[in-house]
Scaffold this motif. Structure first.
Motif, PDB file in Angstrom:
ATOM      1  N   ARG A  83      46.601  -6.489  25.017  1.00 41.51           N
ATOM      2  CA  ARG A  83      45.916  -6.258  23.746  1.00 41.51           C
ATOM      3  C   ARG A  83      46.210  -7.291  22.668  1.00 41.51           C
ATOM      4  N   LEU A  84      47.196  -8.144  22.882  1.00 43.22           N
ATOM      5  CA  LEU A  84      47.625  -9.029  21.798  1.00 43.22           C
ATOM      6  C   LEU A  84      46.510  -9.946  21.284  1.00 43.22           C
ATOM      7  N   PRO A  85      45.739 -10.613  22.146  1.00 41.96           N
ATOM      8  CA  PRO A  85      44.652 -11.457  21.618  1.00 41.96           C
ATOM      9  C   PRO A  85      43.648 -10.648  20.788  1.00 41.96           C
ATOM     10  N   SER A  86      43.363  -9.415  21.221  1.00 42.44           N
ATOM     11  CA  SER A  86      42.442  -8.564  20.477  1.00 42.44           C
ATOM     12  C   SER A  86      43.009  -8.187  19.119  1.00 42.44           C
ATOM     13  N   LEU A  87      44.288  -7.864  19.076  1.00 47.65           N
ATOM     14  CA  LEU A  87      44.917  -7.503  17.806  1.00 47.65           C
ATOM     15  C   LEU A  87      44.904  -8.677  16.835  1.00 47.65           C
ATOM     16  N   GLU A  88      45.159  -9.863  17.346  1.00 49.96           N
ATOM     17  CA  GLU A  88      45.121 -11.050  16.486  1.00 49.96           C
ATOM     18  C   GLU A  88      43.718 -11.268  15.928  1.00 49.96           C
ATOM     19  N   ALA A  89      42.711 -11.085  16.766  1.00 47.38           N
ATOM     20  CA  ALA A  89      41.324 -11.249  16.310  1.00 47.38           C
ATOM     21  C   ALA A  89      40.952 -10.174  15.296  1.00 47.38           C
ATOM     22  N   ASP A  90      41.379  -8.937  15.549  1.00 48.92           N
ATOM     23  CA  ASP A  90      41.069  -7.837  14.625  1.00 48.92           C
ATOM     24  C   ASP A  90      41.694  -8.072  13.257  1.00 48.92           C
ATOM     25  N   LEU A  91      42.951  -8.484  13.248  1.00 48.39           N
ATOM     26  CA  LEU A  91      43.636  -8.701  11.973  1.00 48.39           C
ATOM     27  C   LEU A  91      43.035  -9.877  11.209  1.00 48.39           C
ATOM     28  N   ALA A  92      42.609 -10.905  11.927  1.00 54.07           N
ATOM     29  CA  ALA A  92      41.950 -12.041  11.260  1.00 54.07           C
ATOM     30  C   ALA A  92      40.638 -11.578  10.626  1.00 54.07           C
ATOM     31  N   ALA A  93      39.928 -10.692  11.312  1.00 56.60           N
ATOM     32  CA  ALA A  93      38.669 -10.175  10.769  1.00 56.60           C
ATOM     33  C   ALA A  93      38.909  -9.217   9.612  1.00 56.60           C
ATOM     34  N   MET A  94      39.971  -8.425   9.701  1.00 53.67           N
ATOM     35  CA  MET A  94      40.267  -7.434   8.666  1.00 53.67           C
ATOM     36  C   MET A  94      40.833  -8.056   7.397  1.00 53.67           C
ATOM     37  N   ILE A  95      41.738  -9.017   7.583  1.00 51.27           N
ATOM     38  CA  ILE A  95      42.529  -9.528   6.456  1.00 51.27           C
ATOM     39  C   ILE A  95      42.134 -10.950   6.061  1.00 51.27           C
ATOM     40  N   ALA A 156      33.902  -2.984  11.304  1.00 47.31           N
ATOM     41  CA  ALA A 156      32.904  -3.630  12.156  1.00 47.31           C
ATOM     42  C   ALA A 156      33.447  -3.809  13.574  1.00 47.31           C
ATOM     43  N   ALA A 157      32.556  -4.085  14.501  1.00 44.07           N
ATOM     44  CA  ALA A 157      32.949  -4.251  15.903  1.00 44.07           C
ATOM     45  C   ALA A 157      34.015  -5.322  16.068  1.00 44.07           C
ATOM     46  N   GLU A 158      33.909  -6.409  15.274  1.00 41.53           N
ATOM     47  CA  GLU A 158      34.887  -7.501  15.397  1.00 41.53           C
ATOM     48  C   GLU A 158      36.257  -7.134  14.826  1.00 41.53           C
ATOM     49  N   GLU A 159      36.352  -5.972  14.182  1.00 40.93           N
ATOM     50  CA  GLU A 159      37.640  -5.491  13.681  1.00 40.93           C
ATOM     51  C   GLU A 159      38.237  -4.426  14.601  1.00 40.93           C
ATOM     52  N   LEU A 160      37.532  -4.114  15.674  1.00 41.31           N
ATOM     53  CA  LEU A 160      37.947  -3.025  16.568  1.00 41.31           C
ATOM     54  C   LEU A 160      38.017  -3.460  18.022  1.00 41.31           C
ATOM     55  N   THR A 161      38.232  -4.738  18.275  1.00 40.41           N
ATOM     56  CA  THR A 161      38.260  -5.202  19.669  1.00 40.41           C
ATOM     57  C   THR A 161      39.502  -4.703  20.415  1.00 40.41           C
ATOM     58  N   PHE A 162      40.505  -4.258  19.689  1.00 42.80           N
ATOM     59  CA  PHE A 162      41.690  -3.648  20.317  1.00 42.80           C
ATOM     60  C   PHE A 162      41.285  -2.506  21.239  1.00 42.80           C
ATOM     61  N   TYR A 163      40.223  -1.802  20.873  1.00 40.98           N
ATOM     62  CA  TYR A 163      39.792  -0.621  21.626  1.00 40.98           C
ATOM     63  C   TYR A 163      38.740  -0.947  22.694  1.00 40.98           C
ATOM     64  N   ASP A 164      38.422  -2.219  22.851  1.00 47.62           N
ATOM     65  CA  ASP A 164      37.401  -2.639  23.817  1.00 47.62           C
ATOM     66  C   ASP A 164      38.067  -2.976  25.151  1.00 47.62           C
ATOM     67  N   PHE A 165      37.850  -2.117  26.139  1.00 43.23           N
ATOM     68  CA  PHE A 165      38.440  -2.324  27.457  1.00 43.23           C
ATOM     69  C   PHE A 165      37.378  -2.660  28.503  1.00 43.23           C
TER      70      PHE A 165
END
Length: 223
Positions: A83-95, A156-165
């Motif tokens: 999940r780490l790449p997804s979390l990094e992408a989500d946080l970049a989109a969120m913050i 948005a979807a780009e802020e929730l990729t952590f949950y995309d399996f």
């Protein structure tokens, strides 16, 4: 009620029954319950994602080291779950691009990370226990959480990729294969007992993080 750890009980059953109480307590933590009901704020969802970043950095580091040298860990810790790449992408989109400078590990998260960092790559029961607690929950309940976060807080979807399996294909067969792999582990009674103890502790560590998130919630602070 104590669940027996003998080989007469499958490992997936042992984990499900032996962690039932701790699982329910984590699932029903006030922070998560309020978040899913839409009673908190977007900031709370961002804070949760930030804590996950620290936790998964440590978890995936030990899982990666473990699956490189241990067949038992390799049979469970599928790299497609990382999940780490997804979390990094989500946080970049969120913050924003400077998100790393904006997030801080809460005290409970720091304890969780410290515990993960003490696990040896050869300690298959400990690694698998922590892996089971986080990822199997992410795969199942995470899908519901993603819909709630999108609907209640406008994420948005780009802020929730952590949950995309989607990388693992259909979830039900993957979950079955995961549980089959657990049941095929050649663990002794001692290793089974260690697995269960670590899984119970992992749920407690997660509950502590949720409690800390509740304490800093801009909504819950006033209650």
């Amino acid at each position: 009620m104590t669940t027996a750890t003998t080989e007469a009980t499958s490992i997936s059953t042992l984990l499900r029954e032996g962690t039932a109480v701790a699982h329910t307590e984590a699932e029903n933590a006030s922070f998560m319950a309020n978040l899913i009901r839409g009673e908190l704020a977007r900031e709370d969802a961002v804070n949760l994602t930030a804590q996950y970043y620290f936790i998964y950095t440590a978890l995936e580091n030990i899982a990666r080291r473990g699956r490189a040298t241990n067949d038992a860990v390799a049979s469970i810790a599928d790299a497609r779950l990382d999940r780490l790449p997804s979390l990094e992408a989500d946080l970049a989109a969120m913050i924003g691009p400077n998100w790393r400078e904006e997030i801080t590990a809460l005290p409970s998260t720091t304890r969780y990370v410290a515990e993960l960092e003490t696990i040896s790559p050869d300690d298959a029961p400990a690694i698998i226990a922590h892996h089971y607690v986080r990822y199997l929950g992410d795969i199942a309940g995470g899908q519901v959480i993603a819909r709630m976060l999108e609907g209640h807080y406008g994420l948005a979807a780009e802020e929730l990729t952590f949950y995309d399996f989607s990388a693992i294909g259909k979830i039900p067969p993957f979950r079955k294969n995961y549980k089959d792999a657990l049941d095929a582990l050649p663990f002794s009674d001692t290793e089974r007992a260690s697995l269960l103890a670590h899984a119970q502790n992992a749920f407690c560590l997660n509950s502590a993080v949720f409690a800390d998130l509740a304490r800093i919630s801009p909504v819950l602070q006033g209650r």
